[in-house]
Design a protein around this motif. Structure first.
Motif, PDB file in Angstrom:
ATOM      1  N   UNK A 188       0.831  -1.197   0.000  1.00 47.43           N
ATOM      2  CA  UNK A 188       0.000   0.000   0.000  1.00 47.43           C
ATOM      3  C   UNK A 188       0.872   1.256   0.000  1.00 47.43           C
ATOM      4  N   UNK A 189       1.937   1.259   0.786  1.00 48.70           N
ATOM      5  CA  UNK A 189       2.869   2.383   0.789  1.00 48.70           C
ATOM      6  C   UNK A 189       3.447   2.625  -0.594  1.00 48.70           C
ATOM      7  N   UNK A 190       3.856   1.562  -1.249  1.00 43.76           N
ATOM      8  CA  UNK A 190       4.488   1.693  -2.560  1.00 43.76           C
ATOM      9  C   UNK A 190       3.497   2.183  -3.606  1.00 43.76           C
ATOM     10  N   UNK A 191       2.280   1.639  -3.573  1.00 46.92           N
ATOM     11  CA  UNK A 191       1.226   2.136  -4.467  1.00 46.92           C
ATOM     12  C   UNK A 191       1.017   3.635  -4.248  1.00 46.92           C
ATOM     13  N   UNK A 192       0.940   4.039  -2.983  1.00 44.02           N
ATOM     14  CA  UNK A 192       0.674   5.445  -2.672  1.00 44.02           C
ATOM     15  C   UNK A 192       1.820   6.342  -3.135  1.00 44.02           C
ATOM     16  N   UNK A 193       3.064   5.847  -3.003  1.00 46.34           N
ATOM     17  CA  UNK A 193       4.198   6.639  -3.459  1.00 46.34           C
ATOM     18  C   UNK A 193       4.165   6.890  -4.949  1.00 46.34           C
ATOM     19  N   UNK A 194       3.805   5.874  -5.742  1.00 48.19           N
ATOM     20  CA  UNK A 194       3.715   6.050  -7.187  1.00 48.19           C
ATOM     21  C   UNK A 194       2.509   6.885  -7.578  1.00 48.19           C
ATOM     22  N   UNK A 195       1.395   6.686  -6.890  1.00 52.41           N
ATOM     23  CA  UNK A 195       0.206   7.492  -7.175  1.00 52.41           C
ATOM     24  C   UNK A 195       0.458   8.954  -6.830  1.00 52.41           C
ATOM     25  N   UNK A 196       1.184   9.199  -5.736  1.00 50.92           N
ATOM     26  CA  UNK A 196       1.524  10.572  -5.378  1.00 50.92           C
ATOM     27  C   UNK A 196       2.298  11.240  -6.503  1.00 50.92           C
ATOM     28  N   UNK A 197       3.250  10.522  -7.091  1.00 53.83           N
ATOM     29  CA  UNK A 197       4.010  11.155  -8.170  1.00 53.83           C
ATOM     30  C   UNK A 197       3.137  11.439  -9.380  1.00 53.83           C
ATOM     31  N   UNK A 198       2.209  10.556  -9.708  1.00 56.97           N
ATOM     32  CA  UNK A 198       1.304  10.835 -10.817  1.00 56.97           C
ATOM     33  C   UNK A 198       0.531  12.119 -10.561  1.00 56.97           C
ATOM     34  N   UNK A 199       0.079  12.310  -9.334  1.00 59.63           N
ATOM     35  CA  UNK A 199      -0.689  13.506  -8.999  1.00 59.63           C
ATOM     36  C   UNK A 199       0.200  14.749  -8.948  1.00 59.63           C
ATOM     37  N   UNK A 200       1.431  14.584  -8.495  1.00 58.21           N
ATOM     38  CA  UNK A 200       2.377  15.704  -8.499  1.00 58.21           C
ATOM     39  C   UNK A 200       2.664  16.161  -9.922  1.00 58.21           C
ATOM     40  N   UNK A 201       2.857  15.205 -10.826  1.00 55.68           N
ATOM     41  CA  UNK A 201       3.141  15.566 -12.217  1.00 55.68           C
ATOM     42  C   UNK A 201       1.935  16.258 -12.845  1.00 55.68           C
ATOM     43  N   UNK A 202       0.749  15.755 -12.556  1.00 58.34           N
ATOM     44  CA  UNK A 202      -0.458  16.357 -13.127  1.00 58.34           C
ATOM     45  C   UNK A 202      -0.656  17.783 -12.631  1.00 58.34           C
ATOM     46  N   UNK A 203      -0.200  18.066 -11.416  1.00 56.80           N
ATOM     47  CA  UNK A 203      -0.355  19.396 -10.836  1.00 56.80           C
ATOM     48  C   UNK A 203       0.797  20.325 -11.202  1.00 56.80           C
ATOM     49  N   UNK A 204       1.805  19.797 -11.918  1.00 60.20           N
ATOM     50  CA  UNK A 204       2.951  20.627 -12.268  1.00 60.20           C
ATOM     51  C   UNK A 204       3.849  20.953 -11.090  1.00 60.20           C
ATOM     52  N   UNK A 205       3.878  20.093 -10.087  1.00 64.41           N
ATOM     53  CA  UNK A 205       4.661  20.341  -8.878  1.00 64.41           C
ATOM     54  C   UNK A 205       6.149  20.124  -9.118  1.00 64.41           C
TER      55      UNK A 205
END
Length: 315
Positions: free
Chosen positions: A186-203
């Motif tokens: 679950x931690x690993x899934x969340x880490x990759x999902x976080x990056x997808x959301x960071x990229x989408x937000x232009x962070x």
């Protein structure tokens, strides 16, 4: 003709300097977390050891300062099993944080099933939900850094597990070792999902997932009282030493993910040899970890269970 010089090969024993940077290592008082902190301290970075036990944190700081003269280290009281405390803990870090290593974890070997004060299964609640909620409060500090990083320490134990989205808390079928592996997954899934959301937000913040391979106490250098290695334990660990390593080496992928500018968000890093031992290298994201639909559903469930959403502060 001119050519751009290539970067030198990564050397785990000759790390680049990192003065002026601040890194939080959760669970930095013991195990792999301690060695992550020790290795980062040698670079001149300011290292914060997140720990729920002040006495153990003080012992780790004493050992670390003896090993790394002039080390810029301090402890932060951090209890990932107490979600309500995390906002205050994050606020004490100051206006900027360059990286966080989500390393702390609980591993239970035997029943009975235990819960956090918030009523969550202890391993899932600490290892995953605690870090998920902490990320919400750390993201503004990471965004204030030039290139903030979230580094999530997964586990090789997660490679053979799959999440049961209908029973994330193991209420209906509790098997400690399986529940541990799923909490790390679950931690690993969340880490990759976080990056997808960071990229989408232009962070400017990046999220990287790592794992330590097979890291044994018996192959770990002594750091008493943080880690005491006995001759008997060393001998018993000899057969496994052929394919496994110590916790000092298990720290290498996380340290590289913090320091190496060539490491990018959304990547998975682990040991070079069979994913179990050796210098850190990038490896393909495991097939089941690449399932963005599962990660999205996990994110939604985690948001509901913690009452916070790191996605609300992306940018």
């Amino acid at each position: 003709m001119s050519s751009v010089p290539s970067a030198p090969p990564w050397d785990v024993r000759r790390l680049p300097r990192a003065e002026g940077r601040t890194v939080l290592v959760t669970g930095g008082n013991a195990g792999i977390g301690y060695f992550i902190a020790e290795q980062l301290a040698t670079t001149g970075a300011a290292v914060v050891l997140g720990s729920r036990d002040p006495a153990k944190a003080a012992a780790a700081l004493a050992v670390l300062r003896a090993r790394v003269p002039g080390a810029r280290v301090r402890a932060l009281r951090l209890d990932l099993a107490d979600l309500a405390s995390l906002r205050t803990a994050a606020a004490s870090l100051g206006p900027r944080l360059d990286a966080v290593v989500h390393n702390a974890g609980v591993a239970l070997d035997h029943p009975p099933r235990r819960e956090t004060a918030d009523g969550h299964e202890l391993m899932f609640g600490t290892n995953h939900l605690g870090h998920f909620a902490l990320t919400r409060w750390l993201l503004p500090l990471l965004a204030a850094a030039p290139a903030g990083r979230v580094v999530t320490m997964g586990s090789f134990a997660a490679k053979t597990e799959r999440l049961d989205l209908a029973d994330l808390q193991s209420r209906h079928d509790y098997r400690p070792k399986r529940s541990y592996g799923r909490s790390k997954l679950a931690q690993m899934h969340a880490g990759l999902e976080l990056d997808r959301r960071l990229r989408a937000a232009g962070s400017t913040v990046a999220s990287v997932v790592v794992h330590p391979g097979g890291a044994l106490d018996s192959r770990t250098p002594a750091r008493p009282p943080v880690h005491v290695r006995t001759a008997g334990g060393w001998l018993r660990g000899l057969p496994a030493a052929v394919v496994l390593q110590g916790k000092d080496a298990g720290a290498w992928p996380a340290v590289r993910a913090v320091l190496d500018p060539a490491v990018a968000g959304g990547q998975l890093w682990g040991p070079r040899v069979l994913g179990l031992r050796g210098a850190p290298r990038r490896e393909p994201v495991w097939h089941h970890l690449a399932d963005a639909a599962v990660a999205d559903r996990l994110w939604a469930a985690s948001r509901e269970l913690t009452g916070v959403d790191p996605g609300t502060v992306l940018g």
